[in-house]
Design a protein around this motif. Structure first.
Motif, PDB file in Angstrom:
ATOM      1  N   THR A  60      49.656  17.081   4.877  1.00 17.70           N
ATOM      2  CA  THR A  60      50.883  17.187   5.670  1.00 17.70           C
ATOM      3  C   THR A  60      52.088  17.463   4.785  1.00 17.70           C
ATOM      4  N   ARG A  61      52.235  16.674   3.730  1.00 17.47           N
ATOM      5  CA  ARG A  61      53.383  16.845   2.829  1.00 17.47           C
ATOM      6  C   ARG A  61      53.352  18.205   2.139  1.00 17.47           C
ATOM      7  N   CYS A  62      52.180  18.610   1.662  1.00 19.70           N
ATOM      8  CA  CYS A  62      52.072  19.874   0.941  1.00 19.70           C
ATOM      9  C   CYS A  62      52.273  21.065   1.868  1.00 19.70           C
ATOM     10  N   THR A  63      51.807  20.964   3.108  1.00 18.20           N
ATOM     11  CA  THR A  63      52.005  22.047   4.062  1.00 18.20           C
ATOM     12  C   THR A  63      53.487  22.236   4.334  1.00 18.20           C
ATOM     13  N   ARG A  64      54.198  21.149   4.542  1.00 14.91           N
ATOM     14  CA  ARG A  64      55.643  21.233   4.770  1.00 14.91           C
ATOM     15  C   ARG A  64      56.351  21.844   3.572  1.00 14.91           C
ATOM     16  N   GLU A  65      55.980  21.398   2.369  1.00 12.90           N
ATOM     17  CA  GLU A  65      56.609  21.903   1.151  1.00 12.90           C
ATOM     18  C   GLU A  65      56.372  23.408   0.998  1.00 12.90           C
ATOM     19  N   ASP A  76      41.823  27.185   8.290  1.00 10.50           N
ATOM     20  CA  ASP A  76      40.785  28.074   8.830  1.00 10.50           C
ATOM     21  C   ASP A  76      40.216  27.516  10.126  1.00 10.50           C
ATOM     22  N   GLY A  77      40.148  28.379  11.129  1.00 15.89           N
ATOM     23  CA  GLY A  77      39.591  27.979  12.419  1.00 15.89           C
ATOM     24  C   GLY A  77      40.567  27.234  13.305  1.00 15.89           C
ATOM     25  N   LEU A  78      41.791  27.011  12.828  1.00 13.24           N
ATOM     26  CA  LEU A  78      42.776  26.285  13.625  1.00 13.24           C
ATOM     27  C   LEU A  78      44.046  27.102  13.827  1.00 13.24           C
ATOM     28  N   GLY A  79      44.840  27.276  12.762  1.00 11.19           N
ATOM     29  CA  GLY A  79      46.085  28.013  12.926  1.00 11.19           C
ATOM     30  C   GLY A  79      46.784  28.257  11.609  1.00 11.19           C
ATOM     31  N   ILE A  80      47.774  29.143  11.643  1.00 10.84           N
ATOM     32  CA  ILE A  80      48.614  29.454  10.496  1.00 10.84           C
ATOM     33  C   ILE A  80      49.990  28.847  10.755  1.00 10.84           C
ATOM     34  N   PHE A  81      50.404  27.946   9.885  1.00  8.55           N
ATOM     35  CA  PHE A  81      51.675  27.253  10.038  1.00  8.55           C
ATOM     36  C   PHE A  81      52.706  27.898   9.121  1.00  8.55           C
ATOM     37  N   LYS A  82      53.908  28.166   9.649  1.00  7.17           N
ATOM     38  CA  LYS A  82      54.953  28.786   8.834  1.00  7.17           C
ATOM     39  C   LYS A  82      56.325  28.430   9.380  1.00  7.17           C
ATOM     40  N   MET A 118      59.358  25.258  12.748  1.00  5.52           N
ATOM     41  CA  MET A 118      57.967  25.515  12.399  1.00  5.52           C
ATOM     42  C   MET A 118      57.265  26.158  13.582  1.00  5.52           C
ATOM     43  N   ILE A 119      56.473  27.182  13.301  1.00  7.04           N
ATOM     44  CA  ILE A 119      55.663  27.795  14.344  1.00  7.04           C
ATOM     45  C   ILE A 119      54.212  27.818  13.879  1.00  7.04           C
ATOM     46  N   CYS A 120      53.312  27.885  14.841  1.00  7.56           N
ATOM     47  CA  CYS A 120      51.888  27.926  14.523  1.00  7.56           C
ATOM     48  C   CYS A 120      51.251  29.087  15.259  1.00  7.56           C
ATOM     49  N   GLN A 121      50.530  29.906  14.529  1.00  9.34           N
ATOM     50  CA  GLN A 121      49.807  31.031  15.114  1.00  9.34           C
ATOM     51  C   GLN A 121      48.322  30.700  15.103  1.00  9.34           C
ATOM     52  N   ALA A 122      47.714  30.675  16.281  1.00 11.57           N
ATOM     53  CA  ALA A 122      46.300  30.318  16.385  1.00 11.57           C
ATOM     54  C   ALA A 122      45.435  31.317  15.626  1.00 11.57           C
TER      55      ALA A 122
END
Length: 209
Positions: A60-65, A76-82, A118-122
């Protein structure tokens, strides 16, 4: 397991979908990292729950950073967070553009960048197509009650109409009339209250029934 679907009625009088009923997903309680760690441990007992929780917290922390540094993060298999820039009003011309968040123009109206979100692309099995093909649906208890009541009302309306027709026919036959049956006035078709239009999203003002 199934996706539970409820029904909500559009109460926005300015919407083309006013008074129409729209399916909406019904959610259970929010699962936090501790709950997700427990769920993973239940499926894969070889991983201790505290270890799984620690990995999830680090993820969680590293994704946000990484997102705030401009890197999309793909699960993989879930979504792209940006991270994305929210810009509702724009600038009149490039020379007026600024990198401030929450800026205003000379009249105090918001312009330019309003927020970072933050948005997530499936991706993978969580694309719209894959989810639609693999999902199992079920009505919520409340939706089933609403549907049952409306079906009962329709059945009562149909029964009442048949009863009126039978009464009129019997009355005409018993009195030996000319065969012209009058029910007290001509019927007219009701106009479509939605004027032939509708909003797939149901507009605003949706009330759950």
């Amino acid at each position: 397991m199934a996706v539970t679907v409820s029904l909500k009625q559009n109460q926005n009088a300015h919407s083309t979908g006013y008074k129409k009923w729209y399916p909406r997903a019904k959610y259970g309680r929010i699962i936090n990292i501790a709950g997700l760690a427990q769920h993973i441990h239940d499926h894969h007992a070889i991983y201790p729950e505290d270890l799984v929780r620690g990995v999830l917290q680090c993820a969680t922390r590293c994704t946000r950073e990484l997102m705030l540094e401009g890197y999309p993060v793909k699960f993989d298999g879930l979504g792209i967070f940006k991270a994305s820039v929210e810009n509702e009003h724009g600038f009149n011309r490039p020379a007026n553009a600024t990198l401030s968040i929450g800026g205003t123009d000379g009249q105090g109206r918001p312009v330019g960048i309003q927020a970072i979100k933050m948005i997530c692309q499936a991706t993978g099995e969580f694309t719209r197509k894959e989810l639609s093909e693999s999902s199992i649906l079920q009505w919520s208890d409340l939706a089933e009650s609403i549907i049952a009541e409306d079906k009962k009302a329709l059945e009562g309306f149909a029964a009442g109409g048949n009863s009126g027709e039978n009464t009129g026919e019997n009355s005409g036959g018993n009195t030996g009339g000319t065969g012209n049956i009058s029910t007290g006035g001509e019927s007219t078709d009701n106009p479509d209250p939605d004027n032939g239009g509708g909003d797939d999203n149901g507009g605003s003002g949706l009330n759950e029934g």
